[in-house]
Scaffold this active site. Sequence first.
Site, short mmCIF file in Angstrom:
data_model
loop_
_atom_site.label_atom_id
_atom_site.label_comp_id
_atom_site.label_asym_id
_atom_site.label_seq_id
_atom_site.Cartn_x
_atom_site.Cartn_y
_atom_site.Cartn_z
N LYS A 1 -12.73 -2.25 -0.16
CA LYS A 1 -11.92 -1.36 -1.00
C LYS A 1 -12.58 -1.27 -2.39
CE LYS A 1 -7.74 -1.48 1.73
NZ LYS A 1 -7.28 -2.59 2.56
N SER B 1 0.79 -1.23 0.00
CA SER B 1 0.00 0.00 0.00
C SER B 1 0.82 1.28 0.00
CB SER B 1 -0.95 -0.01 1.20
OG SER B 1 -0.20 0.04 2.39
N HIS C 1 -5.61 -4.76 -1.95
CA HIS C 1 -5.37 -3.59 -2.81
C HIS C 1 -5.22 -3.96 -4.28
CE1 HIS C 1 -4.93 -0.18 -0.05
NE2 HIS C 1 -4.26 -0.97 0.77
#
Length: 395
Positions: free
Chosen positions: A241, A182, A210
């Site tokens: 997310k 990240s 992610h």
Amino acid sequence: MYTNFREHLQAELAAIREAGLYKEERLIECPQKAAIQVAGKEVLNFCANNYLGLADDPRLVAAAKAMMDKRGYGMSSVRFICGTQDIHKQLEAAISDFFRTEDTILYAACFDANGGVFEPLLTEEDAIISDALNHASIIDGVRLSKAKRYRYANADMADLERQLQAAQAQRFRIVVTDGVFSMDGNVAPMDKICQLAEKYNALVMVDESHSAGVVGKTGHGVSEHFGTYGSVDIYTGTLGKAFGGAVGGFTTGRKEIIEMLRQRSRPYLFSNSIPPCVVGAALETFRILKESNALHDKLMENVEYFRNRMMAAGFDIKPTQSAICAVMLYDAPLSQKYASLLQDEGIYVTGFYYPVVPQGQARIRVQISAAHEREHLDRCITAFVKIGKQLGVLK
Ligand SMILES: *Cc1c(COP(=O)(O)O)cnc(C)c1O
């Protein structure tokens, strides 16, 4: 008794403030989207994990409402007692379909998926070989298991090979990595990880939090990007997310692994089932992503546009294959000043510095979304350039 403890906490809190590490919450007064209201002022949001722009998608909002009407608000049970509706199984099937895996188990969050994956599967006879920059929830999950721990430097394949060699005495080995890290936005080299795992007889696990919805030609994650379908044994991920941004996590992969997790994984056995409205919206998410690749295409166009313009303007951007662009400043106070001046310009980003990133690696992290229009990206780039000149970062 509390008097002493209060003094202790007050001193610790003061130390956190003094170190400049005190975390404040900024209050947003509208839904999560590209242009948000913060303290009565409109700012453009470049720090959400809302990669596909689904957090305020009217189709998801409608699906959540419809499912709440049909199936009620809460489950008041863990999955195996009376907390499983047919829609939970449908969502698990949709996730397996997305990742091309055999089975999926839902959790309240990916934090729980990672917290509950190692302890039921591995014992003190086994080894976990973990990337040094893995997410906190993987670190905690590893701590909860009795397996022997090995750590390799971020995405460093020579180091991974050394750790795999060191772990040969154990019964089973598993290599575990984030799909996208990240802070830099770099993608784990899954092809090489899988080759080494094959050579040294290890299982492979990747956390796609992610990377799912972002990485790969059509956003299906690291195995699409690297062609590692069939070589990754366990994927974990979040619904918080790219996939709508509400809550929920999952582990997906080989069917016996998932079956064992349903028997033994503590966050699954002892924590509540996710509510029908979240399941309804998540089912809609996977329907939307199956119908069309438009959101992922737009995200990729946005990332490329932003990165190219920023590099042309003279900024130092970490190489990225994700929707995370780290604008390198190398100086901690500068990163804070820069982010604060950007906020005055209506651009909401976060500056990161040691210990969140290595010493001397301060940066501003920009997260691009399919929710951004070209005009939003241009406003962000213009503000970056203006402040860059003001602070002497750009000539
Ligand atoms: C965000 C994140 C998590 C946590 O996901 P939640 O569903 O919010 O608990 C876990 N792992 C990684 C790599 C993440 O980025």
